[in-house]
Design an enzyme around this catalytic site. Structure first.
Site: not given
Length: 146
Positions: A69, A72
């Site tokens: 991600c 993230c």
């Protein structure tokens, strides 16, 4: 009598009783001597998360993330900075939802990054999407009032 708080060691998972007045003195685990408030967010798996939620009396902010991600990865350093700013009032942890997929369904995670604030084992608030350190700190403070 001194008010004491139960805190699970992020290294060995032992439950420690720490006087509330000594939280700012960088307490260490009575069993393994690791810091109970490490300089960076600590990693959790589902079993460790369960133990922290069951035993800890200090608020816990968990970053649910995955290595693939992009947002993230972008938020990781900001989450670590917020951790340094808020310790020892709040402990910060990370849980890799790719490795621990059952947690995703348990907490009904629909998108990441997702931070969930827990206090005494109960979910207080959640926020989806990447935010910077100042926003994390402000959001935590707002949700711990009252």
């Amino acid at each position: 009598m001194t008010d004491t708080l139960h805190i699970t060691c992020p290294a060995c998972q032992a439950t420690n009783r720490i006087p509330a007045a000594k939280l700012a003195a960088s307490p260490s685990c009575g069993k393994c001597k690791a810091s109970l408030f490490p300089d960076a967010p600590f990693e959790l798996d589902e079993a460790r998360l369960n133990k922290h939620l069951r035993n800890d009396e200090v608020p816990l902010l968990v970053d649910f993330w995955a290595p693939w991600c992009g947002p993230c990865k972008m938020m990781g350093p900001m989450f670590a900075e917020a951790s340094r700013q808020m310790s020892p009032k709040v402990r910060f942890a990370k849980l890799d939802t790719e490795q621990h997929q059952s947690v995703g369904s348990r907490f009904q995670i629909r998108g990441i990054p997702l931070i969930i604030l827990f206090n005494k084992g109960k979910e207080v608030a959640r926020h989806a999407g990447a935010i910077n350190a100042d926003q994390i700190v402000s959001w935590v403070r707002q949700n711990l009032k009252g």
